[in-house]
Design a protein around this motif. Sequence first.
Motif, PDB file in Angstrom:
ATOM      1  N   ARG A   3       0.828  -1.202   0.000  1.00  0.00           N
ATOM      2  CA  ARG A   3       0.000   0.000   0.000  1.00  0.00           C
ATOM      3  C   ARG A   3       0.866   1.258   0.000  1.00  0.00           C
ATOM      4  O   ARG A   3       1.916   1.307   0.647  1.00  0.00           O
ATOM      5  N   VAL A  38       4.621  -1.972 -10.695  1.00  0.00           N
ATOM      6  CA  VAL A  38       3.394  -1.211 -10.452  1.00  0.00           C
ATOM      7  C   VAL A  38       2.182  -2.141 -10.488  1.00  0.00           C
ATOM      8  O   VAL A  38       1.334  -2.111  -9.607  1.00  0.00           O
ATOM      9  N   ASP A  39       2.112  -2.982 -11.526  1.00  0.00           N
ATOM     10  CA  ASP A  39       0.973  -3.891 -11.626  1.00  0.00           C
ATOM     11  C   ASP A  39       1.433  -5.234 -12.170  1.00  0.00           C
ATOM     12  O   ASP A  39       2.614  -5.435 -12.455  1.00  0.00           O
ATOM     13  N   LYS A  72       3.142   5.314 -14.998  1.00  0.00           N
ATOM     14  CA  LYS A  72       2.075   4.436 -14.521  1.00  0.00           C
ATOM     15  C   LYS A  72       1.988   4.483 -12.995  1.00  0.00           C
ATOM     16  O   LYS A  72       0.900   4.532 -12.418  1.00  0.00           O
ATOM     17  N   GLN A  75       0.182   7.321 -11.561  1.00  0.00           N
ATOM     18  CA  GLN A  75      -1.283   7.253 -11.616  1.00  0.00           C
ATOM     19  C   GLN A  75      -1.892   6.552 -10.400  1.00  0.00           C
ATOM     20  O   GLN A  75      -3.093   6.577 -10.188  1.00  0.00           O
ATOM     21  N   VAL A  76      -1.044   5.887  -9.596  1.00  0.00           N
ATOM     22  CA  VAL A  76      -1.546   5.232  -8.385  1.00  0.00           C
ATOM     23  C   VAL A  76      -1.620   6.275  -7.274  1.00  0.00           C
ATOM     24  O   VAL A  76      -0.645   6.976  -7.002  1.00  0.00           O
ATOM     25  N   GLU A  77      -2.769   6.388  -6.660  1.00  0.00           N
ATOM     26  CA  GLU A  77      -2.963   7.431  -5.650  1.00  0.00           C
ATOM     27  C   GLU A  77      -2.626   6.930  -4.250  1.00  0.00           C
ATOM     28  O   GLU A  77      -2.493   5.734  -4.011  1.00  0.00           O
ATOM     29  N   GLY A  80      -3.629   3.622  -2.495  1.00  0.00           N
ATOM     30  CA  GLY A  80      -3.683   2.565  -3.518  1.00  0.00           C
ATOM     31  C   GLY A  80      -2.560   1.555  -3.318  1.00  0.00           C
ATOM     32  O   GLY A  80      -1.718   1.711  -2.431  1.00  0.00           O
ATOM     33  N   TYR A  81      -2.570   0.531  -4.148  1.00  0.00           N
ATOM     34  CA  TYR A  81      -1.595  -0.555  -4.007  1.00  0.00           C
ATOM     35  C   TYR A  81      -0.740  -0.720  -5.263  1.00  0.00           C
ATOM     36  O   TYR A  81      -1.206  -0.484  -6.369  1.00  0.00           O
ATOM     37  N   ILE A  82       0.491  -1.160  -5.052  1.00  0.00           N
ATOM     38  CA  ILE A  82       1.323  -1.584  -6.180  1.00  0.00           C
ATOM     39  C   ILE A  82       1.553  -3.093  -6.040  1.00  0.00           C
ATOM     40  O   ILE A  82       1.433  -3.648  -4.949  1.00  0.00           O
TER      41      ILE A  82
END
Lengths: 275, 459
Positions: A3, A38-39, A72, A75-77, A80-82
């Motif tokens: 997180r 990231v993902d 990218k 873009q995760v706030e 949020g999770y990576i």
Amino acid sequence: MNRIVKKRRLAPNVCEYVVEAPAVAAKAKPGMFIILRVDEEGERIPFTICDFDIAAGTVTVLVQEVGYSTLKLAQVEEGGYIADFVGPLGRPTDLTEYKRICLVGGGIGTAVIYPQAKYLKSIGKSADVIVGARTKDLIMYEDEFRKAAKNLYLTTDDGSYVRKGFVTDVLKEHLEKGEYDCVMAVGPMPMMRAVANLTKEYNVKTVVSMNPLMVDGTGMCGCCRVSVGGKTKYACVDGPEFDGHEIDWAEAMARLGAYKATEKEHVCRLTGEKR
Amino acid sequence: MAIVKTPRNKMPEQDPIVRGHNFEEVALGYTKELAMAEAKRCMQCKNPLCMKGCPVSVRIPEFMKAVAEERFDDAGKIIKSTNSLPSVCGRVCPQEEQCEKLCLRARVDEPVSIGAVERFVGDYLLSKGVKEEKITPCGKRAAIVGSGPSALTCAAELAKRGVEVDIYEAFHKAGGVLTYGIPEFRLPKALVKNEIDSVLALGAKIHFNTVVGKTLLIDELTDKYDAVFIGSGAGLPSFMGVPGENLNGVFSANEYLTRVNLMGAYKPDCATPVMRGKNVAVIGAGNVAMDAARTALRMGAEHVSIIYRRGREEMPARKEEIHHAEQEGIEFKLLCNPVEMLGENGWVNKLRCVKMELGEPDASGRRRPVPIKGSEFEIDADMVIVALGTTPNPLIKDSCEKLATNPKGTLIVDEGMQTSIKNVYAGGDAVTGAATVILAMGAGRKASRTILDGFGITD
């Protein structure tokens, strides 16, 4: 999954991410790095640990948006999770044998020298810190360094903040006076090379932290190989810090650009920019 | 009664020209009928030599009989009692050097295609889906370092007997070399995942992104667990040490295959970049070199060559892999050794090589290659992949002084696979240096036996 506990924009293209990673925080030391994805479809990208908090179980990294994956990530706030966060990798930087240390950070390189400055202060060896950036907006961690450094010197290439010029201008003045027995420089490769060339004239030990391309970060791929004193070293397991006077800079800089064309195409797809 | 000569049932394969442009599996596997016909070729020897050739002692005649009688579930149980990864082994084991080499059927006509039948049974089991198994806990805990063949085997054997197993994997995906190394067209990743899931279905848990030696230390594991097994493999690539090797466009096979396999760079939308060379030179002639060469071909190379300093007979790769590579149009430049890599603007564009001839046998028993003076020549290559073997990763040993290693960096173990630290065991490439999947599995199984004996669990 990890997180993002806190996210803060430090410069137009740089964010600070405080990431929940208790196992990494527990073993982190200044100079070590992490690799994140990231993902699920993401690439593995390395970042030097900028700060860590064992009690809170968090690790801080500064990320400059330079390519597809860093855009990218941006873009995760907060909250949020990576997908993955692995480390701490590499060897810690140990400067304790030196007495008068100067830490030089260029741009995102401040992420690497900050934990060192903090650590040196904690053991009563506060270091001088020189931070340089292209322009005022890109100066990061000024308040933090005011607390952690013995003296803080700021430069901007365009003169928009404090002193106009390069970190090497400030460093040269101090080297002239024989003030340091060790310089640690971290930043873009041309800046580190310029510092190393300068300190060589004064015969002052210089440590640099290399940031080559990497895949696994555990010594498996050899992508991050750097020629140091004529020998091939892996930045991920033998470094990332090396003697700045021993590095083959031309080779290191050529290797850093290996995927520039592919990367550009990918970024265009993300941002919709024309090539 | 005399046995009627019947040749081996050949496994269907994708056309070489077609498959050179896709990542689909090359060998297509037996149908039910072919598998049964092949299993019937087994002579059901009373003293089966084939089993002696198998590092995990699969009960070959028993499972062959079951397949011949269309009892595939039984065949599966028989194999799984000693081999946790049959679909993997059926594909990548060098059977021609092991079970099939000792098969007595060879005296009649040809050895039974044991690997192909094993693969059929493994795939049959996976096609039925993975079921969670209820196993009574025995009260003991074990940590497994890594999730490659030796680690998975050890984990499965322990979990089957009720040991609480935690697997620690450095990457974000399990499987070790099965995932990052062996390409999709030889070992489909969906299948590897299924095999791993079947190990996890025994109750083993896996913790990703945990680098033992960095995130967790061996000492911490021995504090928490009754036994620790290190199956961290041999992941450090060797380079040639010739000038120009750090030019752009020169990769270790590990890097190239990791980008393509683990990170999925063969998919067009993948975030991980990979270089797509037009004229690719692969240095080395082992299985990894064949994998790299055939991958480069599938990634769009116009010409791929294998460059090897010895001759055809000395190539360490499996015959089948060499044959497949040749079928697909890979060129073999034998008795040829690069002495320098040349480049322009930081990128490799040529290899300077020297011709070799074979002299007296060396320590490995193979004839020593000797350079022929004055025979230097250049070959064009816009991409070079170095596939000259790997050595164990020093991360664990560097973080644990008590762990004894050989000068080559491999872990020292006793007959029961115990390292210099009590209750810490090791096996696979971390102990032997780079070897085969099945030898690693054999080592994982052996270590599990010692660990279970120590726990007082016999069966």
